[in-house]
Design an enzyme around this catalytic site. Structure first.
Site, short mmCIF file in Angstrom:
data_model
loop_
_atom_site.label_atom_id
_atom_site.label_comp_id
_atom_site.label_asym_id
_atom_site.label_seq_id
_atom_site.Cartn_x
_atom_site.Cartn_y
_atom_site.Cartn_z
N HIS A 14 -6.27 -77.18 -55.09
CA HIS A 14 -5.86 -78.48 -55.68
C HIS A 14 -7.13 -79.23 -56.07
CE1 HIS A 14 -3.09 -82.20 -55.59
NE2 HIS A 14 -4.22 -82.56 -56.16
N HIS A 16 -9.07 -81.85 -59.17
CA HIS A 16 -9.11 -82.64 -60.41
C HIS A 16 -10.49 -82.51 -61.04
CE1 HIS A 16 -5.29 -84.73 -59.56
NE2 HIS A 16 -5.66 -84.58 -58.30
N LYS A 100 3.13 -78.58 -61.92
CA LYS A 100 2.96 -79.71 -61.00
C LYS A 100 4.02 -80.76 -61.24
CE LYS A 100 0.77 -82.55 -58.22
NZ LYS A 100 -0.46 -82.61 -57.47
N HIS A 137 3.63 -83.42 -55.73
CA HIS A 137 3.07 -84.65 -55.17
C HIS A 137 4.22 -85.31 -54.42
CE1 HIS A 137 0.27 -88.18 -55.05
NE2 HIS A 137 1.42 -88.71 -54.68
N HIS A 175 -1.40 -81.78 -50.53
CA HIS A 175 -2.07 -82.80 -49.72
C HIS A 175 -1.16 -83.45 -48.67
CE1 HIS A 175 -0.25 -85.11 -52.92
NE2 HIS A 175 -1.21 -84.89 -53.78
N ASP A 248 -8.07 -81.67 -53.36
CA ASP A 248 -7.70 -82.88 -54.11
C ASP A 248 -8.94 -83.71 -54.43
OD1 ASP A 248 -6.11 -84.63 -55.49
OD2 ASP A 248 -5.23 -85.57 -53.71
O1 DOR Z 1 -5.91 -89.92 -54.77
C1 DOR Z 1 -5.45 -89.33 -55.71
N1 DOR Z 1 -6.14 -89.15 -56.85
N2 DOR Z 1 -4.21 -88.85 -55.62
C2 DOR Z 1 -3.58 -88.30 -56.68
O2 DOR Z 1 -2.46 -87.88 -56.53
C3 DOR Z 1 -4.23 -88.25 -58.00
C4 DOR Z 1 -5.69 -88.28 -57.87
C5 DOR Z 1 -6.39 -88.57 -59.17
O3 DOR Z 1 -6.05 -87.95 -60.18
O4 DOR Z 1 -7.31 -89.38 -59.17
ZN ZN Z 2 -4.39 -84.53 -56.69
#
Ligand code: DOR
Ligand code: ZN
Length: 351
Positions: A14, A16, A100, A137, A175, A248
């Site tokens: 997971h 970003h 997702k 999520h 998460h 995450d």
């Molecule tokens: O803390 C988070 N940041 N939770 C999420 O679900 C998205 C993520 C983000 O894209 O910044």
């Molecule tokens: Zn995330």
């Protein structure tokens, strides 16, 4: 005393990465240590079609450091307009590894997410038939529900009914932050798995709020009370085969975090493995770390483990972790839970 750990090259299930200058800034931090990562699709606009995912994968590959063998595994962002045939074709062609589900309004860039689950039922049925995992999520967005209860309520109101209505659908509860989430995954049979982040294993809501508000500890789902954090740690070190690492890691430029209305997201990529080594060591569970970082996730996602290894050691005089990294999109603060971490990744063995 353990002072050297050799792990099969880990996976981050997971992650970003964003796009453009931020992508170029943060990608090397994951590609250095990890063999693969499951890339979240919540760009603006989101990654909704197989063609979008292919184009995004090309941009990620183009941003990799020369010679890197890192593999981005792509996801699609489920919307109420998602075409089941496009999803199945993208999976068959090896373009995506999962889809997702963001409940609309639950988190960063989730506005295009799902409001009414019944509207995505044909997609879920097609995914169940094709064995495509749904990453969830897991938070309700009902403003009446306290933010610290949103995960537990989601399990009862949304996740469990969704799974009962779609037998065979493979689900990853992303998460996990609560005891209820751990229990649900553990008791849920072979079609459900859960990911755990580094930050939720290390901090509680008290760390975020006591003695001053710490925006770099704010994420969604928000960290819960310490008892929940302890349940996550117990589960991670227990060696449960359907629980594995998904960091995450979610970069935002510092001004967007250090604000009157700061963004959710914690950037852990540069420190994820050393912090996990220290945590597992503190619990006498170093022998379970490789399963958590490098094996259980690959098994659930039905891919072979990575080739190659990472070596972690405790140098006599470790370089301090960077407090932040500079990206073309601004500085991004690196997660620092406090206390000294003796572990460093000292070697990458490619194969
Ligand atoms: O803390 C988070 N940041 N939770 C999420 O679900 C998205 C993520 C983000 O894209 O910044
Ligand atoms: Zn995330």
């Amino acid at each position: 005393m353990v002072d050297r750990l050799t792990l099969p090259r880990p996976d981050d299930w997971h992650l970003h990465l964003r796009d453009g200058a931020m992508l170029r800034g943060v990608l090397p931090e994951t590609a250095r240590d990890f063999g693969r990562a499951l890339i979240m699709p919540n760009l603006v606009p989101p990654v909704v079609t197989g063609a979008d995912a292919l184009a995004y994968r090309d941009r990620i590959r183009a941003a990799l450091p020369p010679g890197s063998r890192f593999t981005p595994l792509m996801t699609l962002y489920l919307t109420e307009a998602t075409d089941p045939d496009d999803v199945v074709a993208a999976a068959r062609n090896g373009v995506i590894a999962a889809v997702k589900l963001y409940p609309a309004g639950a988190t960063t860039n989730s506005d295009a997410g799902v409001r009414v689950i019944d509207r995505v039922r044909p997609v879920l049925e097609a995914m169940a038939g094709a064995g495509i995992p749904l990453c969830v999520h897991g938070e309700v967005t009902d403003p009446e529900i306290d933010i610290f209860d949103r995960e537990a309520v989601f399990i009862d109101r949304v996740l469990d009914p969704l799974r009962r209505a779609t037998p065979g659908l493979r689900v990853v509860m992303e998460h996990v932050t609560t005891r209820q989430g751990i229990d649900y995954v553990r008791d849920g049979g072979p079609d459900i798995a859960g990911t755990l982040t580094v930050h939720h294993l290390l901090i509680s809501r008290t760390d975020m709020l006591a003695g001053g508000i710490r925006p770099h500890f704010y994420c969604l789902p928000v960290a819960k009370r310490a008892g929940h954090r302890d349940a996550l740690v117990a589960a991670a070190i227990s060696g449960h085969p359907r629980l594995f690492l998904g960091t995450d890691s979610a970069p935002h430029a510092d001004p967007a975090k250090e604000s009157a209305c700061g963004c959710a997201g914690i950037f852990t990529a540069p420190v994820a493995l050393p912090l996990l080594a220290a945590l597992f060591e503190a619990h006498g569970a170093c022998d379970r770390l490789a399963d958590f970082t490098s094996s259980h996730g690959a098994t659930f996602y039905r891919v072979a483990p990575n080739r190659g290894r990472v070596v972690l050691e405790k140098p006599a005089d470790p370089e301090p972790f960077p407090a932040r990294i500079d990206t073309g999109a601004g500085p991004v603060t690196v997660f620092d839970p406090g206390g000294a971490c003796p572990w460093r990744v000292t070697e990458i063995q490619e194969e």
